[in-house]
Design an enzyme around this catalytic site. Sequence first.
Site, mmCIF file in Angstrom:
data_model
loop_
_atom_site.group_PDB
_atom_site.id
_atom_site.type_symbol
_atom_site.label_atom_id
_atom_site.label_comp_id
_atom_site.label_asym_id
_atom_site.label_seq_id
_atom_site.Cartn_x
_atom_site.Cartn_y
_atom_site.Cartn_z
ATOM 1 N N CYS A 6 39.296 76.615 31.129
ATOM 2 C CA CYS A 6 38.927 75.880 29.917
ATOM 3 C C CYS A 6 38.152 74.598 30.219
ATOM 4 O O CYS A 6 38.202 74.067 31.328
ATOM 5 C CB CYS A 6 40.191 75.549 29.123
ATOM 6 S SG CYS A 6 39.896 75.203 27.375
ATOM 7 N N ASP A 127 52.014 74.084 26.094
ATOM 8 C CA ASP A 127 51.357 73.048 26.883
ATOM 9 C C ASP A 127 52.283 71.847 26.994
ATOM 10 O O ASP A 127 53.268 71.723 26.261
ATOM 11 C CB ASP A 127 50.048 72.643 26.195
ATOM 12 C CG ASP A 127 49.068 71.949 27.116
ATOM 13 O OD1 ASP A 127 49.437 71.625 28.263
ATOM 14 O OD2 ASP A 127 47.921 71.723 26.694
#
Length: 211
Positions: A6, A127
Site C-alpha cells: 500500500c 490495523d
Amino acid sequence: MKLKLCGIRRIEDVQMINNAAPDYAGFIFWPKSRRYISPADAKILRVSLSRGIKAVGVFVNEAPEKVAQAARTAQLDVVQLHGDENENYISRLRRLYAGEIWKAVGVVTADDVRRASQLSADMLLFDAFDPEQRGGTGKRINLSAITGSGVDRPYFLAGGINAMNVREILDTVIPYGIDVSSGFEVDGVKNKQKLAEFLETIAHERKDKDE
C-alpha cells in the site's frame, strides 16, 4: 495468504509492485496522509499496474458519492474504508459502487474486533489504532486483541509489519492476508531493497499458509 502493498504514489513504486507481484496494490485518497494521491494521478499509475494485481483505494470518512466517483476515476477493484464508517454507510456505498468494500478497523481490544465482525463489508482489515493517522503509522497492532476475540471470518492484518517481525506475527495469528506500507519504506519513500528483504522473509510463510 494474500499480500497487499500500500501507499503507491510514483511510477517507480508501480515498477516495484509489478516485480513483487502482490495480490493487491493500495492508493491512499485521504488528503491528510503523507502518501496521498489524487484519483486522477492514481488512474495514470493504475494503467501501468500488472493485470493480475487488484487496485485498492483507501478512504477516510469521505462522502459515499465521492468515494464512488473516485473509484470510477481510478478504476478501482476495491474500496477500503479506514474511518468511522458504519453499517449504514456501507449500505449506502453499495448502491453506488459495485466492487468490493473493505472496512479497516483500528484495534485496541477484542471487543473492537467482535464489533467489526458484525459488519457486512466484504473483507475486514485490522490495523493498529491511531486517532490521527488512520493507518500507515508503523505502529504494531495489538495481536492479543485478535487472538482473544474469537474472530471466525477472513481478515487482513496491518500495523507495523516488516521483515523483522512478520514471522513472529504469523506465528501468532493466521490472517487471510497482510497489508504492508511503512514496512518497505526508508524516510517515507518506497524502497526496493526493503521490499526485497520483506518478500524473501515471507516467501515460505505464504507458501505454507496457502497449502
